[in-house]
Structures are given as C-alpha cells and as structure tokens.
Write an enzyme that holds these catalytic residues in place. Structure first.
Site, PDB file in Angstrom:
ATOM      1  N   ASP A 125       0.831  -1.204   0.000  1.00 24.05           N
ATOM      2  CA  ASP A 125       0.000   0.000   0.000  1.00 24.05           C
ATOM      3  C   ASP A 125       0.864   1.253   0.000  1.00 24.05           C
ATOM      4  O   ASP A 125       1.699   1.440   0.879  1.00 24.05           O
ATOM      5  CB  ASP A 125      -0.902  -0.001   1.239  1.00 24.05           C
ATOM      6  CG  ASP A 125      -1.812   1.211   1.271  1.00 24.05           C
ATOM      7  OD1 ASP A 125      -2.801   1.220   0.516  1.00 24.05           O
ATOM      8  OD2 ASP A 125      -1.533   2.153   2.043  1.00 24.05           O
ATOM      9  N   LYS A 133      -2.701   6.164  -4.083  1.00 20.69           N
ATOM     10  CA  LYS A 133      -3.849   7.010  -3.754  1.00 20.69           C
ATOM     11  C   LYS A 133      -3.682   8.409  -4.335  1.00 20.69           C
ATOM     12  O   LYS A 133      -2.580   8.960  -4.358  1.00 20.69           O
ATOM     13  CB  LYS A 133      -4.021   7.117  -2.232  1.00 20.69           C
ATOM     14  CG  LYS A 133      -4.074   5.789  -1.502  1.00 20.69           C
ATOM     15  CD  LYS A 133      -4.315   5.971  -0.012  1.00 20.69           C
ATOM     16  CE  LYS A 133      -3.979   4.710   0.751  1.00 20.69           C
ATOM     17  NZ  LYS A 133      -2.534   4.536   0.954  1.00 20.69           N
ATOM     18  N   HIS A 186      -7.673   9.385  -1.855  1.00 17.84           N
ATOM     19  CA  HIS A 186      -7.106   9.339  -0.503  1.00 17.84           C
ATOM     20  C   HIS A 186      -8.093   9.805   0.573  1.00 17.84           C
ATOM     21  O   HIS A 186      -8.117   9.273   1.669  1.00 17.84           O
ATOM     22  CB  HIS A 186      -5.827  10.185  -0.447  1.00 17.84           C
ATOM     23  CG  HIS A 186      -4.850   9.732   0.582  1.00 17.84           C
ATOM     24  ND1 HIS A 186      -3.496   9.742   0.379  1.00 17.84           N
ATOM     25  CD2 HIS A 186      -5.009   9.245   1.839  1.00 17.84           C
ATOM     26  CE1 HIS A 186      -2.873   9.289   1.458  1.00 17.84           C
ATOM     27  NE2 HIS A 186      -3.778   8.990   2.350  1.00 17.84           N
ATOM     28  N   TYR A 190       2.748   9.928  -0.021  1.00 14.00           N
ATOM     29  CA  TYR A 190       3.827   9.319   0.780  1.00 14.00           C
ATOM     30  C   TYR A 190       5.190   9.609   0.164  1.00 14.00           C
ATOM     31  O   TYR A 190       6.223   9.344   0.775  1.00 14.00           O
ATOM     32  CB  TYR A 190       3.649   7.799   0.880  1.00 14.00           C
ATOM     33  CG  TYR A 190       2.398   7.326   1.571  1.00 14.00           C
ATOM     34  CD1 TYR A 190       1.503   8.205   2.178  1.00 14.00           C
ATOM     35  CD2 TYR A 190       2.098   5.962   1.603  1.00 14.00           C
ATOM     36  CE1 TYR A 190       0.346   7.735   2.793  1.00 14.00           C
ATOM     37  CE2 TYR A 190       0.944   5.489   2.219  1.00 14.00           C
ATOM     38  CZ  TYR A 190       0.068   6.380   2.802  1.00 14.00           C
ATOM     39  OH  TYR A 190      -1.069   5.904   3.412  1.00 14.00           O
TER      40      TYR A 190
END
Length: 282
Positions: free
Chosen positions: A49, A79, A112, A54
């Site tokens: 994931d 996401k 997200h 990120y």
C-alpha cells in the site's frame, strides 16, 4: 523464496481479491525503504500500500521490479491526493503515479480522502473510472469515505468502489461503515490497524488476551482484524517483525476475546483524524 503464509483473502464485488494482511509503506522512503519492501515481499506479503502523498511511489516500484516475486502475484496500491480532484489534474496524477512506479499498471488506486470542502470527489472518481477503462489501473476504490460520500459516487457513475480504506482498530471499530461496505461488496481496509500503537499495546484487555494465547499484543490485534473480516496493513522496516505480522494462523481468538475487544470500541472518546494520513488537502 518463502511460500506466503496461508492467510485468508477478501473479495470485492468486482472480483478483486486482497490478502487479509498487507504491507503499509507510510514513511517507508529512500533506498532503505526499497529494501524493506523487498524484504516484505520475500517473507510473503503480496499487497503493498502506497500513496502519491507518501512520496515513495518510486521506491515501491523499484522494490517490485527488483523482487523475485512475479509482478502478477503482487497487488500494489496508490492514492490520489485531495488537492488533485479536478478531473484533468486527477488523470495526470494517476498517470504520474504509474510513471513514478515504473510499472505498466497499478493494481488498486484509491481517492485518498473525499476533501468535502472542495466537493470535487465525484469528478475525481470519474477520472479513476476512466483510468480503469484505459487499463492503467486495474481496480479502483476510496479511502476515508463515509457511506454518504460513496452513495454519491455510485449515483453519479454507476461504479461502486472495490475498497474503502479507513482508520480501524479496537478503539475505533467502524461498525456502521463496515456494515455498509459489506452490503455493497466493498472490502474494508484498515489503516493504522494498531491504532496509536504505544497506547493500544499497553491496553490491559489486549495484554490479557495476548498473554492468554502466548502471543504478542501486536499479534493479538492483527488476529482480531483477521477474524473481523477486514484487511489490515501494518508496517515494519524489520524483517523479523514483518514475518511475525504475517504469522497469525497458529492461534485463534475465542468468542469471549472478541466480545472483550468489541467492548473497547470508543468512537466518541477517540479523537478522530489525528493521524497524518487523514487530512490531505494540501
């Protein structure tokens, strides 16, 4: 190469199957992050994931490309950030995610969070639907969406998300959301499956259940997720802990254990959204 442990899978209405334990990559960055992800694949994780926000899609893709695990056995997720919900921006961001990973496609792509003040999440969802039809993402879903948000997506496009990734752990059990997801064939995925880990791992109920079964508090909580029916995505940079987080089939929580953990649910007393995963409008 180790055989992946025999952990159950969850199936969505569109045929997507996810292992009940995946590997989270929040704050897993740089070449050390790539090595940690390769290690996770080696010990048996098949769901990785990630997210645009990120800032690690590059190392996630690097790890997947360098792994001995065949690409078709790996489910990689990313996401769309809240600031890129306008249709053209969303399409470009999805394409950027695929390019950053250096892969031909991403298996699962999520919005997200709904960013409700901006109110463009239906437009963003249409971008995901179109990217799926194009083939650059295989399955699409959402994260941090409430039932009302998902209803709007379905009404506008006729397409139901395959996954809803939400904060879910013994202090915040999301019973209504899980019931909604189940009724719509949506897999509920738990980010922060251990909650605020230091607080959760010292909880007397968790400690007692862990001691009763001769396992760690982390294993007890992850086993609870396994029996609850969601997908948990714990994170660890350390190979032995990665392996331990998958080793959940040698014991089972009994009915009393499940009732005792059910009694820990405290959504009113729990400050929702402290985790930096949640507000992503930047």
């Amino acid at each position: 190469m180790m055989e992946p442990p025999a952990i159950p899978t969850r199936k969505a209405h569109d045929g997507l199957e996810l292992p009940a334990i995946g590997f989270g990559t929040y704050k897993v960055n740089g070449f050390a992050g790539a090595e940690a992800i390769k290690s996770a694949l080696e010990v048996g994780y098949r769901l990785i994931d990630s997210a645009f926000n990120y800032e690690n899609e590059g190392v996630v893709g690097k790890a997947i490309r360098e792994s001995d695990v065949p690409r078709e056995e790996i489910i990689v997720a990313s996401k769309l950030p809240g600031r890129h919900h306008q249709y053209d921006q969303a399409r470009a961001t999805i394409e950027e995610s695929v390019a950053r990973m250096g892969l031909d496609y991403i298996d699962l792509y999520l919005i997200h969070w709904p960013n409700p003040s901006q109110g463009q999440f239906v437009e963003a969802w249409q971008a995901l639907v179109d990217a799926q039809q194009q083939g650059i993402v295989k399955h699409i879903g959402v994260s941090n969406f409430l039932p009302g948000h998902i209803d709007l997506l379905i009404r506008a496009t006729g397409v139901t998300p395959a996954v809803n990734q939400v904060e879910l752990h013994p202090f915040l059990q999301q019973n209504e959301q899980r019931a909604y997801d189940d009724a719509h064939g949506i897999i509920t995925e738990a980010w922060s499956p251990l909650g605020r880990a230091n607080q959760m791992l010292k909880d007397p109920t968790i400690l007692r259940i862990a001691a009763k079964h001769g396992v760690s508090p982390v294993a007890a909580i992850l086993r609870w997720h396994l029996q609850l029916g969601d997908v948990a995505i714990p994170k660890s940079m350390h190979r032995e802990r990665q392996r331990a987080n998958l080793d959940l089939t040698g014991f089972a929580l009994d009915e009393q254990d499940m009732q005792d953990i059910a009694a820990m649910d405290n959504p009113e007393g729990y400050t929702f959204g402290q985790n930096p995963h949640w507000h992503e409008e930047d």
